[in-house]
Write a protein that holds these residues in place. Sequence first.
Motif, PDB file in Angstrom:
ATOM      1  N   ALA A   1      -1.960 -29.978  16.080  1.00 46.61           N
ATOM      2  CA  ALA A   1      -2.998 -30.832  15.497  1.00 46.61           C
ATOM      3  C   ALA A   1      -4.302 -30.059  15.444  1.00 46.61           C
ATOM      4  N   ILE A   2      -5.089 -30.321  14.401  1.00 48.81           N
ATOM      5  CA  ILE A   2      -6.405 -29.707  14.252  1.00 48.81           C
ATOM      6  C   ILE A   2      -7.413 -30.835  14.083  1.00 48.81           C
TER       7      ILE A   2
ATOM      8  N   TYR B   1       0.188 -27.436  20.455  1.00 47.49           N
ATOM      9  CA  TYR B   1      -1.048 -26.727  20.158  1.00 47.49           C
ATOM     10  C   TYR B   1      -2.067 -27.714  19.619  1.00 47.49           C
ATOM     11  N   LYS B   2      -3.290 -27.621  20.137  1.00 43.50           N
ATOM     12  CA  LYS B   2      -4.385 -28.446  19.651  1.00 43.50           C
ATOM     13  C   LYS B   2      -5.586 -27.549  19.385  1.00 43.50           C
ATOM     14  N   TYR B   3      -6.077 -27.610  18.166  1.00 44.86           N
ATOM     15  CA  TYR B   3      -7.258 -26.848  17.790  1.00 44.86           C
ATOM     16  C   TYR B   3      -8.405 -27.818  17.527  1.00 44.86           C
ATOM     17  N   ASN B   4      -9.561 -27.530  18.083  1.00 38.81           N
ATOM     18  CA  ASN B   4     -10.777 -28.284  17.816  1.00 38.81           C
ATOM     19  C   ASN B   4     -11.795 -27.350  17.189  1.00 38.81           C
ATOM     20  N   THR B   5     -12.351 -27.735  16.059  1.00 36.14           N
ATOM     21  CA  THR B   5     -13.404 -26.954  15.430  1.00 36.14           C
ATOM     22  C   THR B   5     -14.663 -27.817  15.339  1.00 36.14           C
ATOM     23  N   LEU B   6     -15.780 -27.221  15.663  1.00 41.57           N
ATOM     24  CA  LEU B   6     -17.061 -27.931  15.587  1.00 41.57           C
ATOM     25  C   LEU B   6     -18.057 -27.076  14.822  1.00 41.57           C
ATOM     26  N   THR B   7     -18.596 -27.630  13.752  1.00 45.12           N
ATOM     27  CA  THR B   7     -19.636 -26.978  12.963  1.00 45.12           C
ATOM     28  C   THR B   7     -20.941 -27.738  13.164  1.00 45.12           C
TER      29      THR B   7
ATOM     30  N   LEU C   1      -6.837 -19.032  12.349  1.00 44.88           N
ATOM     31  CA  LEU C   1      -5.805 -19.782  13.022  1.00 44.88           C
ATOM     32  C   LEU C   1      -4.473 -19.155  12.641  1.00 44.88           C
ATOM     33  N   PRO C   2      -3.444 -19.252  13.503  1.00 45.03           N
ATOM     34  CA  PRO C   2      -2.169 -18.620  13.207  1.00 45.03           C
ATOM     35  C   PRO C   2      -1.622 -19.118  11.885  1.00 45.03           C
ATOM     36  N   THR C   3      -1.056 -18.204  11.076  1.00 45.35           N
ATOM     37  CA  THR C   3      -0.446 -18.584   9.818  1.00 45.35           C
ATOM     38  C   THR C   3       0.875 -19.265  10.114  1.00 45.35           C
ATOM     39  N   LEU C   4       0.967 -20.548   9.758  1.00 48.16           N
ATOM     40  CA  LEU C   4       2.110 -21.347  10.149  1.00 48.16           C
ATOM     41  C   LEU C   4       2.855 -21.824   8.914  1.00 48.16           C
ATOM     42  N   LEU C   5       4.171 -22.027   9.065  1.00 46.97           N
ATOM     43  CA  LEU C   5       4.944 -22.704   8.044  1.00 46.97           C
ATOM     44  C   LEU C   5       4.879 -24.176   8.372  1.00 46.97           C
TER      45      LEU C   5
ATOM     46  N   LYS D   1      -8.853 -23.690  21.284  1.00 45.11           N
ATOM     47  CA  LYS D   1      -7.396 -23.849  21.276  1.00 45.11           C
ATOM     48  C   LYS D   1      -6.987 -24.413  22.623  1.00 45.11           C
ATOM     49  N   ASN D   2      -6.378 -25.592  22.581  1.00 44.42           N
ATOM     50  CA  ASN D   2      -6.001 -26.284  23.824  1.00 44.42           C
ATOM     51  C   ASN D   2      -7.187 -26.363  24.785  1.00 44.42           C
ATOM     52  N   ASP D   3      -8.346 -26.747  24.213  1.00 46.20           N
ATOM     53  CA  ASP D   3      -9.587 -26.986  24.958  1.00 46.20           C
ATOM     54  C   ASP D   3     -10.240 -25.723  25.509  1.00 46.20           C
ATOM     55  N   LYS D   4      -9.753 -24.556  25.139  1.00 49.57           N
ATOM     56  CA  LYS D   4     -10.368 -23.296  25.549  1.00 49.57           C
ATOM     57  C   LYS D   4     -11.034 -22.646  24.343  1.00 49.57           C
ATOM     58  N   THR D   5     -12.330 -22.316  24.481  1.00 49.78           N
ATOM     59  CA  THR D   5     -13.062 -21.712  23.370  1.00 49.78           C
ATOM     60  C   THR D   5     -12.492 -20.344  23.029  1.00 49.78           C
ATOM     61  N   THR D   6     -12.105 -20.168  21.786  1.00 49.65           N
ATOM     62  CA  THR D   6     -11.563 -18.891  21.324  1.00 49.65           C
ATOM     63  C   THR D   6     -12.517 -18.156  20.394  1.00 49.65           C
TER      64      THR D   6
END
Length: 284
Positions: free
Chosen positions: A60-61, A136-142, A7-11, A164-169
Amino acid sequence: MRNHHNLPTLLIVAIVLTVTVIACKNGTQKSSSEAGDVLLDSCRLTDTTSFVKSNGERCAIYADANIVYPKSFQDHAATEQLQRLFAAFVLNAPDSLNLDDAMHATVSNTLHQYDFVEQWPNEEEADEETDAQLIYKYNTLTTVRVCYNNNGVITFCKNEVVKKNDKTTSETNRYYSFDLTTMSYIDLHKLFREDALTDVTQLLRAQLLKQNNANSDDQLNDLGYFNVDNLTVTRNFCFSDKGVTWSYLPGQLAIDAVGEPKILLSYDQLKPLACDASILNRLN
C-alpha cells in the motif's frame, strides 16, 4: 511528486484507489513584499493505492500533501501569472492544468510513477485484504512552504519525505524563487554574469571546506563528500537575510548519511559577480 523517489518496480495485479481533500484554509497567511501583498492559502490532500504483487505480497502507498500556495497577488492578471509559475515550477504541472488540478496531480502522481498494471481477474478478493496483511507500506509526504518573502522575491521550499514500513528512506528539499516585479522564475542568469559561474563555484568549494573545518578535498572525502570535484552552481538555492544558500540533494555531493549539504554565501561575496539588473542588487 513525479520521479523524485525510486519505489521498487513492481508487477501490479490489483489496485484500490481513493482520493480525499482533507482541508483547504482560506486566507490564512498574508505576506508582504515591495511589489505588493501575496495572500497565501494552505491545502491538505491525501491519496491512497493498494495492490497485490504477482508473488502474492500485498503493498500500500499513502500519499499526503500539505501545500501553501499563492491565493492572490495585486490583481487578477498578476494572480494568474503567479499561480501559473507556482504550478509549473513548484508542482511540475503541465500548462493544461489549473492550480487546483495541479495540486491534486502532485499527490496522485506519487502513486502512479509505475503504471505497469495487470488487472487481477478477481478484484473483489484483493479488495478484501486488510492493513494487517500488508507486507510493504510506503508513506509519502510533500510539504510546500514559503521560506523567504522580501524585496519583491518569494521563495517556496518543497520538502518530500518517503517512508517504507514507517522508516524514512528519503528526504529532499527543493527551492523555487520568483521575482514578483517581473513575474518570472529566478534562475542563475538572473543573478550572475555568465562568465562568473566558475568564480561562484570556487566560493562554494572554499565555503564547504571552511564549514567542515577541512583543509583539502581529501579531508572532505573522509567526511563523506565523495563528489567534491563535480561541485557545481545548481538551481537549488534559496534566499535569506544573510545571503544565498545552495542545497544539494542526498547522494548528489555526499553520501546519504551526510544528508543534504547546504552552503551559504553572503551577498557581499556574491554582488561583485552579479549581472546587470541582478536581483542580488536589491537584496541585503
